[in-house]
Design a protein around this motif. Structure first.
Motif, short mmCIF file in Angstrom:
data_model
loop_
_atom_site.label_atom_id
_atom_site.label_comp_id
_atom_site.label_asym_id
_atom_site.label_seq_id
_atom_site.Cartn_x
_atom_site.Cartn_y
_atom_site.Cartn_z
N HIS A 164 0.87 -1.07 0.38
CA HIS A 164 -0.16 -0.12 -0.11
C HIS A 164 0.88 1.34 0.01
CE1 HIS A 164 -2.70 3.20 1.85
NE2 HIS A 164 -4.06 2.36 0.95
N ARG A 165 2.09 1.32 1.28
CA ARG A 165 2.59 2.69 0.74
C ARG A 165 3.60 2.16 -0.77
NH1 ARG A 165 4.26 3.52 6.60
NH2 ARG A 165 2.70 3.76 7.52
N THR A 166 4.18 1.53 -1.02
CA THR A 166 4.54 1.07 -2.67
C THR A 166 4.05 2.56 -3.50
OG1 THR A 166 6.19 -0.26 -2.01
CG2 THR A 166 5.33 0.02 -4.85
N THR A 167 2.63 1.82 -3.19
CA THR A 167 1.48 2.33 -4.68
C THR A 167 1.20 3.92 -4.06
OG1 THR A 167 0.47 -0.15 -4.67
CG2 THR A 167 -1.09 1.94 -4.86
N MET A 168 1.14 4.30 -2.83
CA MET A 168 1.08 5.96 -2.32
C MET A 168 1.55 6.52 -2.79
SD MET A 168 -2.29 5.73 -1.36
CE MET A 168 -2.46 7.91 -1.17
N GLY A 169 3.08 5.76 -2.83
CA GLY A 169 4.59 6.91 -2.98
C GLY A 169 4.52 7.04 -4.71
N PHE A 170 4.06 5.75 -5.43
CA PHE A 170 3.85 6.04 -7.15
C PHE A 170 3.36 6.66 -7.39
CE2 PHE A 170 7.19 2.91 -6.86
CZ PHE A 170 7.85 2.88 -7.73
N ILE A 171 2.02 7.62 -6.68
CA ILE A 171 1.09 8.23 -6.95
C ILE A 171 1.66 9.69 -6.70
CG2 ILE A 171 -1.15 8.91 -5.60
CD1 ILE A 171 -2.04 6.45 -5.63
N ALA A 172 2.23 10.00 -5.82
CA ALA A 172 2.90 11.14 -5.12
C ALA A 172 3.90 11.57 -6.41
CB ALA A 172 4.15 10.84 -3.87
N LEU A 173 5.18 10.33 -6.89
CA LEU A 173 5.64 10.86 -7.77
C LEU A 173 5.16 10.80 -9.05
CD1 LEU A 173 8.25 7.60 -7.34
CD2 LEU A 173 8.42 9.88 -6.59
N SER A 174 3.98 10.27 -9.51
CA SER A 174 3.42 11.23 -10.83
C SER A 174 2.56 12.08 -10.76
CB SER A 174 1.70 9.58 -10.89
OG SER A 174 0.80 10.01 -9.58
N LYS A 175 2.72 12.63 -9.38
CA LYS A 175 2.10 14.39 -9.18
C LYS A 175 3.32 14.93 -8.91
CE LYS A 175 -1.72 12.55 -6.79
NZ LYS A 175 -3.06 13.24 -7.91
N GLY A 176 4.62 14.21 -9.28
CA GLY A 176 5.62 15.36 -9.17
C GLY A 176 6.10 15.96 -7.72
N GLN A 177 5.56 15.05 -7.63
CA GLN A 177 5.96 15.12 -5.97
C GLN A 177 6.97 13.44 -5.22
OE1 GLN A 177 2.87 16.00 -2.58
NE2 GLN A 177 1.80 16.52 -4.57
N SER A 178 7.76 13.70 -4.18
CA SER A 178 8.28 12.72 -3.32
C SER A 178 7.96 11.67 -3.12
CB SER A 178 9.23 13.24 -2.25
OG SER A 178 9.21 13.62 -1.42
N PHE A 179 8.45 9.98 -4.02
CA PHE A 179 7.75 9.01 -2.95
C PHE A 179 7.52 9.32 -1.39
CE2 PHE A 179 7.72 4.62 -1.55
CZ PHE A 179 7.60 3.83 -2.10
N GLU A 180 7.57 10.04 -0.07
CA GLU A 180 7.12 9.50 1.09
C GLU A 180 6.68 10.77 1.42
OE1 GLU A 180 10.56 10.01 0.16
OE2 GLU A 180 11.36 8.30 0.30
#
Length: 399
Positions: A164-180
């Motif tokens: 779940h955290r991996t997925t949320m991290g990649f959602i953040a990356l897809s928005k140009g934000q950091s993984f955390e």
């Protein structure tokens, strides 16, 4: 022209059909299996073959959720069922944390420590804590009896908080934000998040889900072995194990694709799958068939019976604060009646709640009938023991 194959269209809600349509372009192939229902961006029970992309929405939040089933060499009537179910529910952790701080040593933790996608290394403590825990929602540890009287173990869960955290991290990356960074999951009808497979983020995502897949396999192996120990270590005579929330590179119709299956069991010719029903009806072990219909299905089949009633509708809306259940509004399901019916059938239930009642699901036999000549049933498994997280268990990582 889009290529979308829908199995059992008459029993699938319109929102799921609209979702699979949004998830496919003219270059893609879409499938809805007969257990399909509404999901985040991509329907559960939906498979899509993409030419040069991979879909985070298609893999879903519970990366590598799947099933494992094992047939033992002992007969079901040889065990003291109530005592065994008490032990399963006592020793195995349902929900977020581990009971008794039992450490689990497994090579997959070393793989996470040296993950190619370095951000996953920061999730190692969460991965350690939850390895071998089952979670909540529709995740289970069940005992079954087959037509010859042999005892089976069946489990259903995925990569837990690590996935779940991996997925949320990649959602953040897809928005140009950091993984955390903390980001919103988005609305149910958000467009699917797609990564070009040749891009840096696409390659990183493939590495990350492969590791989450190994973690999910390890977790299911650990839980099955724990149940075998509780049973006195009977021998395993048959085994089925696969993901139904994942992405694979495959060849279909003479071309290579990245196929995402969300709530879909892979069913290539001769491939085995374990498909759970509900807590009272028969589950099945199936085998894939090579047919034109199977090819149209992208060699995919159902992963369960498919929900017909939302959790809130069934059990009432729950209000949580800091992991504590504050209140529950009234739902449609009389769970005391369900428990009485299960007792009458001789099924030992531990945990669960109204949102997992049989009436919340379609009938598995009917659902499978809509899949036609794509699979065949090779074992029918009659439930005798069901263990799930209780309705008062808070778990943000449930399916």
């Amino acid at each position: 022209m889009k290529r979308i194959k829908i199995f059992g269209e008459e029993i699938i809600d319109e929102k799921s059909i609209a979702q699979i349509d949004r998830c496919t372009s003219e270059n893609d192939i879409g499938v809805l299996t007969a257990d399909a229902h509404y999901g985040y961006s991509h329907p559960i029970g939906g498979a899509v073959a993409y030419k040069n992309k991979i879909s985070l929405s298609g893999v879903g939040f519970d990366i590598a959720c799947g099933n494992k089933a094992v047939r033992t060499d002992i007969k079901a009537d040889m065990i003291e069922l109530p005592k065994i179910m008490d032990e399963i529910y006592s020793q195995i952790s349902f929900g977020m944390g581990r009971k008794n701080n039992q450490p689990v040593d497994h090579e997959v933790i070393d793989k996470i420590a040296s993950s190619e996608f370095k951000q996953q290394r920061k999730l190692i403590n969460l991965a350690k804590e939850q390895l071998g825990t089952v979670g909540s929602g529709n995740h289970f540890v069940d005992l079954f009896e087959d037509d010859e009287g042999y005892l089976w173990i069946g489990v259903h869960f995925g990569s837990r908080g690590f996935g779940h955290r991996t997925t949320m991290g990649f959602i953040a990356l897809s928005k140009g934000q950091s993984f955390e960074d903390r980001v919103s999951e988005g609305s149910m009808d958000s467009p699917p998040i797609l990564f070009d497979i040749k891009s840096e983020i696409g390659q990183a995502y493939i590495q990350a889900i492969n590791l989450a897949g190994r973690y999910a396999y390890a977790g299911r192996d650990i839980v099955v072995e724990q149940v075998l120990r509780i049973l006195g270590n009977p021998a395993k005579t048959f085994e089925v194990h696969n993901h139904h929330n994942f992405a694979w590179q495959e060849e279909h119709f003479g071309e290579k694709y990245w196929v995402v299956r969300k709530g879909c069991t892979p069913a290539f010719p001769k491939q085995l799958g374990f498909i759970g029903a509900n807590m009272m009806d028969d589950s099945v072990i199936v085998e894939g068939i090579d047919s034109e219909l199977s090819r149209q299905a992208l060699y995919s089949t159902v992963h369960g019976a498919g929900r017909t009633m939302s959790r809130n509708e069934a059990a009432g809306r729950k209000k949580w604060k800091h992991g504590r259940l504050l209140s529950v509004s009234r739902g449609k399901v009389n769970f005391e009646k369900v428990k009485f019916e299960m007792k009458q059938k001789g099924i030992e239930l531990r945990g669960s709640g109204a949102d997992e009642a049989p009436e919340c699901y379609k009938k598995l036999d009917e659902v499978i009938s809509y899949m036609g000549n794509t699979i065949k049933i090779i074992f029918r498994l009659h439930p005798i023991g069901v263990a799930m997280a209780g309705s008062d268990v808070y778990d943000p990582y449930k399916d």
